[in-house]
Design an enzyme around this catalytic site. Sequence first.
Site, mmCIF file in Angstrom:
data_model
loop_
_atom_site.group_PDB
_atom_site.id
_atom_site.type_symbol
_atom_site.label_atom_id
_atom_site.label_comp_id
_atom_site.label_asym_id
_atom_site.label_seq_id
_atom_site.Cartn_x
_atom_site.Cartn_y
_atom_site.Cartn_z
ATOM 1 N N ASN A 65 33.192 83.216 28.511
ATOM 2 C CA ASN A 65 34.012 82.011 29.157
ATOM 3 C C ASN A 65 32.694 81.474 29.970
ATOM 4 O O ASN A 65 32.094 82.228 30.556
ATOM 5 C CB ASN A 65 35.018 82.451 29.988
ATOM 6 C CG ASN A 65 35.807 81.232 30.523
ATOM 7 O OD1 ASN A 65 35.218 80.349 30.789
ATOM 8 N ND2 ASN A 65 37.091 81.199 30.282
ATOM 9 N N ALA B 241 31.902 79.527 23.631
ATOM 10 C CA ALA B 241 32.288 80.419 22.311
ATOM 11 C C ALA B 241 31.596 80.290 21.031
ATOM 12 O O ALA B 241 30.878 81.112 20.441
ATOM 13 C CB ALA B 241 33.657 80.191 22.056
ATOM 14 N N HIS C 40 52.116 81.745 21.626
ATOM 15 C CA HIS C 40 52.832 80.700 22.375
ATOM 16 C C HIS C 40 53.246 79.516 21.120
ATOM 17 O O HIS C 40 53.633 78.479 21.293
ATOM 18 C CB HIS C 40 51.937 80.034 23.155
ATOM 19 C CG HIS C 40 51.785 80.582 24.415
ATOM 20 N ND1 HIS C 40 50.570 80.411 25.486
ATOM 21 C CD2 HIS C 40 52.267 81.471 25.059
ATOM 22 C CE1 HIS C 40 50.581 81.110 26.334
ATOM 23 N NE2 HIS C 40 51.733 81.826 26.139
HETATM 24 C C1 BJW Z 1 35.449 77.650 27.315
HETATM 25 C C2 BJW Z 1 34.922 76.714 26.574
HETATM 26 C C3 BJW Z 1 34.316 77.037 25.472
HETATM 27 C C4 BJW Z 1 36.148 75.884 28.308
HETATM 28 N N1 BJW Z 1 34.007 78.209 25.032
HETATM 29 N N2 BJW Z 1 35.344 78.949 26.906
HETATM 30 C C5 BJW Z 1 54.191 86.226 36.462
HETATM 31 C C6 BJW Z 1 53.471 85.662 37.673
HETATM 32 C C7 BJW Z 1 53.173 84.479 37.656
HETATM 33 C C8 BJW Z 1 53.988 83.425 36.925
HETATM 34 C C9 BJW Z 1 54.714 84.093 35.701
HETATM 35 C C10 BJW Z 1 54.619 85.569 35.604
HETATM 36 N N3 BJW Z 1 55.360 85.636 34.486
HETATM 37 C C11 BJW Z 1 55.895 84.183 33.826
HETATM 38 C C12 BJW Z 1 55.346 83.267 34.861
HETATM 39 C C13 BJW Z 1 55.623 81.946 34.462
HETATM 40 C C14 BJW Z 1 54.600 81.402 33.428
HETATM 41 C C15 BJW Z 1 53.197 81.179 34.270
HETATM 42 O O1 BJW Z 1 52.529 82.335 33.943
HETATM 43 N N4 BJW Z 1 52.829 80.419 34.838
HETATM 44 C C16 BJW Z 1 51.361 80.530 35.518
HETATM 45 C C17 BJW Z 1 50.727 79.437 35.131
HETATM 46 C C18 BJW Z 1 51.623 80.736 37.087
HETATM 47 N N5 BJW Z 1 55.047 81.844 32.305
HETATM 48 C C19 BJW Z 1 55.662 81.436 31.449
HETATM 49 O O2 BJW Z 1 56.542 80.632 31.799
HETATM 50 C C20 BJW Z 1 55.806 82.292 30.222
HETATM 51 N N6 BJW Z 1 56.941 82.735 30.080
HETATM 52 C C21 BJW Z 1 57.490 83.744 30.328
HETATM 53 O O3 BJW Z 1 56.781 84.658 30.917
HETATM 54 O O4 BJW Z 1 58.893 84.213 29.852
HETATM 55 C C22 BJW Z 1 59.514 85.101 30.633
HETATM 56 C C23 BJW Z 1 59.813 84.407 32.271
HETATM 57 C C24 BJW Z 1 60.160 83.384 32.455
HETATM 58 C C25 BJW Z 1 60.304 82.737 33.858
HETATM 59 C C26 BJW Z 1 59.835 83.510 34.683
HETATM 60 C C27 BJW Z 1 59.328 85.052 34.535
HETATM 61 C C28 BJW Z 1 59.522 85.433 33.215
HETATM 62 C C29 BJW Z 1 55.547 81.066 29.148
HETATM 63 C C30 BJW Z 1 53.864 80.366 29.281
HETATM 64 C C31 BJW Z 1 53.925 79.549 28.176
HETATM 65 C C32 BJW Z 1 52.734 78.658 28.046
HETATM 66 N N7 BJW Z 1 52.923 77.490 27.442
HETATM 67 C C33 BJW Z 1 51.690 76.807 27.246
HETATM 68 C C34 BJW Z 1 51.980 75.542 26.321
HETATM 69 C C35 BJW Z 1 52.014 75.985 24.906
HETATM 70 C C36 BJW Z 1 52.555 74.702 23.980
HETATM 71 C C37 BJW Z 1 51.571 73.613 23.986
HETATM 72 O O5 BJW Z 1 50.369 73.930 23.758
HETATM 73 O O6 BJW Z 1 51.741 72.520 24.202
HETATM 74 O O7 BJW Z 1 50.531 77.534 26.598
HETATM 75 S S1 BJW Z 1 50.802 76.306 28.900
HETATM 76 C C38 BJW Z 1 49.089 76.403 28.191
HETATM 77 O O8 BJW Z 1 48.631 77.316 28.872
HETATM 78 C C39 BJW Z 1 49.280 76.810 26.794
HETATM 79 C C40 BJW Z 1 48.163 77.857 26.828
HETATM 80 O O9 BJW Z 1 48.127 78.461 25.652
HETATM 81 C C41 BJW Z 1 48.264 78.500 28.068
HETATM 82 C C42 BJW Z 1 46.960 79.252 28.620
HETATM 83 O O10 BJW Z 1 45.970 78.282 28.765
HETATM 84 P P1 BJW Z 1 44.199 78.765 28.210
HETATM 85 O O11 BJW Z 1 44.394 79.011 26.770
HETATM 86 O O12 BJW Z 1 43.879 79.751 29.137
HETATM 87 O O13 BJW Z 1 43.695 77.338 28.653
HETATM 88 P P2 BJW Z 1 42.994 76.616 29.879
HETATM 89 O O14 BJW Z 1 43.035 75.078 29.651
HETATM 90 O O15 BJW Z 1 43.976 77.049 30.980
HETATM 91 O O16 BJW Z 1 41.765 77.623 30.066
HETATM 92 C C43 BJW Z 1 40.564 77.206 29.062
HETATM 93 C C44 BJW Z 1 39.365 78.110 29.401
HETATM 94 O O17 BJW Z 1 38.505 77.998 28.570
HETATM 95 C C45 BJW Z 1 38.871 77.858 30.791
HETATM 96 O O18 BJW Z 1 38.561 79.187 31.409
HETATM 97 C C46 BJW Z 1 37.460 77.456 30.518
HETATM 98 O O19 BJW Z 1 36.496 77.981 31.352
HETATM 99 C C47 BJW Z 1 37.328 77.975 29.127
HETATM 100 N N8 BJW Z 1 36.327 77.129 28.198
HETATM 101 N N9 BJW Z 1 35.359 75.638 27.185
HETATM 102 C C48 BJW Z 1 34.489 79.142 25.757
HETATM 103 N N10 BJW Z 1 33.416 76.115 24.789
#
Ligand code: BJW
Length: 265
Positions: free
Chosen positions: A232, A250, A134
Site C-alpha cells: 500500500n 500494486a 462485498h
Molecule cells: C493503493 C493504490 C494503488 C490507493 N496500489 N494501494 C467493528 C468495528 C467497527 C465498525 C464495525 C465493526 N463491525 C461492523 C462494523 C460496521 C461497518 C464498518 O466496518 N464500519 C467502519 C467503516 C467503521 N461494517 C459493516 O457494516 C459491514 N457489515 C457487518 O459487519 O455486518 C455485521 C454488523 C452490522 C452492524 C453492526 C455490527 C456488525 C459491511 C461493510 C460493507 C462495506 N461496503 C462497502 C460498499 C460495497 C458496495 C459498493 O462498492 O458500493 O465496501 S464500503 C467500501 O469500503 C467498500 C469497500 O469494499 C470497503 C473497503 O474499502 P477499501 O477497499 O479498503 O478501499 P479504501 O478506499 O478505503 O482504501 C483504498 C486503499 O488503497 C488505501 O489504503 C490507499 O492508500 C490504497 N491505494 N492506490 C495499492 N495504486
Amino acid sequence: MSAPTGRSSGVARAAALLAGAERVLVLTGAGMSAESGVPTFRGAGGLWKSFRAEDLATPAAFARDPRLVWEWYGWRRSVVAECEPNAAHIALAGWCASRPGFAIVTQNVDDLHERGADAAGVHEDDADEPLHLHGSIFRARCTACGIEDEHRDEVDASSLASLPRCGSCGGLLRPAVVWFGESLDPDTLEEAMSLAAEADACLVIGTSGVVQPAASLAGVTRDAGGVVIELNPEVTPLSSIADVALRGSAAEILPALLRAAEGGR
Ligand code: BJW
Ligand code: ZN
C-alpha cells in the site's frame, strides 16, 4: 556487495516469505483496481469525498430512494466496464493459478480479478474464483424473493417504474453488494475466515483496513502463526501487524514481487 536497503530489500524479504508459504491468502481492496481507473472510496479522489455513504450505500438509503441508488450504481458499472485489469490483477491471477493453497479474497465489487485471469490466459479449471466479500456490482438480488443472479443490463433509473424487476416474482431488484450495516454472506465469510486461519501468509493489497469484518482477516492469519505482508502506498491500521510493509502501488510492485517469489520456490 552491501546488503540491499529500502524498498528492494522489502521486496526480497516479502518474496522469501511468499516463496516459503504453502498457503497464501491475498486480501485485496480498492487500491488494487485504482490503476485500472476504478475510484477508491477513501483518500483524495475517493468516492466518499464526493458522495455520502449514508445516501447511497445503506439499506435505509435504498428504501428511501431506490432510483438514486440505482442511478449511482449504474454510473459505477459503466465506469468499471470501461476499465481494464492492470498489471497487478494479471500477475496475481497467473501466480495463483494451479496452486490450490493460494486464494484471492476481495472486498472489491468489480470483476477485474476475473478479467485479469482471462488476460493472463488462466484456464477456469486451474484457479478458484476470487471470493467477493462485498458482493458484485454486476449482480442483482430481488428484494422480495431473494433470488440473485448476474445482471449486466443497462439500468434505466429515470423513474421508479423503470427500475429493474425480478423475472420470477416481479419484485424490485437491488445491487447484490454489501452495504454498511448489512451482514456479509455467512458462507463467504466463513470460507474467508478459514482461509485466513490456515494461511501461512496473508498478502494485503490496497485496502485502508478500516472496514470490518474484512479488515480482521489479516489478524486471523497473524494470530494463527502466519505472516502478514502489506502492499500500500500509505500506512494503514494493518501496518502495525505487518511483518513486511511495501510502500508503493500494486501495479508497480506486485508483478516484481511475485516474480521474485516464483524464483525463490
Ligand atoms: C493503493 C493504490 C494503488 C490507493 N496500489 N494501494 C467493528 C468495528 C467497527 C465498525 C464495525 C465493526 N463491525 C461492523 C462494523 C460496521 C461497518 C464498518 O466496518 N464500519 C467502519 C467503516 C467503521 N461494517 C459493516 O457494516 C459491514 N457489515 C457487518 O459487519 O455486518 C455485521 C454488523 C452490522 C452492524 C453492526 C455490527 C456488525 C459491511 C461493510 C460493507 C462495506 N461496503 C462497502 C460498499 C460495497 C458496495 C459498493 O462498492 O458500493 O465496501 S464500503 C467500501 O469500503 C467498500 C469497500 O469494499 C470497503 C473497503 O474499502 P477499501 O477497499 O479498503 O478501499 P479504501 O478506499 O478505503 O482504501 C483504498 C486503499 O488503497 C488505501 O489504503 C490507499 O492508500 C490504497 N491505494 N492506490 C495499492 N495504486
Ligand atoms: Zn423475486
